[in-house]
Design an enzyme around this catalytic site. Structure first.
Site: not given
Length: 373
Positions: A71, A151, A179, A199-201, A237, A326
């Protein structure tokens, strides 16, 4: 039995990924911007992760900008293209992810950006002829934003063709690959993609970590102002454990891509076979080119509304989706399916797979769905 079939929303973290992350949540706690060895060690881990991702996508390490999610990456690409690259016109589709649709709406209302929506086919792919027609009649500084795989349906758009069209007509091209990254191969050096979001997840990495690929020829300016992190694009950071986890998950996914694809596709085909055998009137909503991790199924025989169906399945330990996850937990008929002409009075579920699923889980799920019908 607990059956998790909502992997398009989020995936379980691989054990090896968790092990790679743990040192950066315990002993390696230095700020990566610090000059002492504790900080330098963590800075090195970030840059190693960047090089790892770049290697598997065949791009330059400096073209990877770490952020918090797909996002954020979508928002970053579109908003900075308008604010710093002079984009006056965005071409997209009405069935993109909300993180694209809502930033486009904001840019239209707040910045006066012209927005054009390409025609879409019922299978969830975009109409290439419609895109070219818009591009032919266009004289503005333009960005095309089209997702790689839809998606909710898993329909795959031909981003090579879209990229070539964008280049032919002198426009920028952004694609949401949330995706498809780590599920399909990419060669960004040979592509016509200017921006890409991930996105990693979605590939067994941690929540809260993503990246934006930005072609090195493009200078997009600053997204978050501060200490100049991420080549002065996104100050903050860095989420070291998330970045390390993401690069580890991506490496594992691509190293095992062929075998994992065979296993997951076998599970998907097995479920289709068993559903058809036990519930003959089911309809599979698939494009000719469809992502092997996603199956959209319509059950005309289920008379309960979507919320009841999802709750009854959940009570049996089965997690599936009625659309995109989402949307702040809302359970309503999918706006994507509505725009594509699907019947609001019929139950359509998104079932999405991973290598952790088993045929025993699918048998249990078929039995539960048959009872609902």
């Amino acid at each position: 039995m607990n059956v998790y079939l909502d992997n398009a929303a989020s995936t379980p973290v691989h054990k090896e990924v968790l092990e790679a992350m743990l040192p950066y949540l315990s002993t390696n706690y230095g700020n990566p911007s610090a000059i002492h060895s504790n900080g330098k060690r963590n800075k090195a881990a970030i840059e190693f992760s960047r090089k790892t991702i770049a290697k598997y996508l065949n791009c330059k390490a400096q073209e990877i900008i770490f952020c918090s999610s797909g996002t954020e990456a979508n928002n970053m690409a579109l908003k900075l293209a308008v604010e710093n690259l002079g984009v006056k016109h965005i071409i997209t589709s009405a069935i993109e992810h909300k993180s694209v649709l809502n930033i486009v709406l904001y840019l239209e209302e707040a910045k006066g950006i012209k927005v054009s929506y390409v025609d879409v086919n019922k299978d969830g792919t975009i109409d290439i002829d419609s895109l070219e027609s818009i591009l032919k009649d266009n004289n503005d500084n333009t960005l095309v934003s089209i997702m790689h795989a839809q998606n909710e349906l898993g329909s795959i758009n031909d981003i090579d063709k879209i990229g070539k069209l964008s280049k032919k007509y002198g426009t920028l091209f952004h694609t949401d690959t949330v995706q498809t990254i780590a599920h399909l191969p990419f060669n960004l050096k040979e592509s016509n993609i200017d921006f890409l979001s991930a996105s990693a997840h979605k590939f067994h990495g941690p929540l809260g970590s993503g990246f934006l690929y930005k072609n090195d020829k493009i200078k997009i300016g600053t997204w978050l102002h501060g200490g100049g992190h991420e080549r002065n694009v996104r100050s903050s950071t860095e989420n070291i454990s998330g970045i390390v986890g993401m690069s580890t998950a991506l490496k594992m996914a691509y190293d095992n891509l062929a075998a994992d694809r065979v296993k997951v596709l076998e599970l998907k085909n097995y479920l289709k076979q068993e559903l058809k055998k036990n519930i003959p009137d089911v309809v599979f909503n698939e494009a000719k080119e469809n992502l092997y991790t996603i199956l959209s199924v319509t059950f005309p025989g289920i008379k309960d509304d979507l919320a009841e169906v999802l709750i009854k399945l959940d009570m049996k330990g089965i997690a599936v989706a009625g659309g995109s996850a989402c949307s702040s937990g809302s359970i309503k008929f999918s706006k994507v399916l509505s725009k594509l002409g699907y019947n609001e009075n019929e139950t359509t579920l998104r079932i999405s797979f991973s290598v952790f699923n088993t045929k025993e889980e699918l048998d249990y799920t078929v039995k539960a769905l048959k009872e609902l019908c």
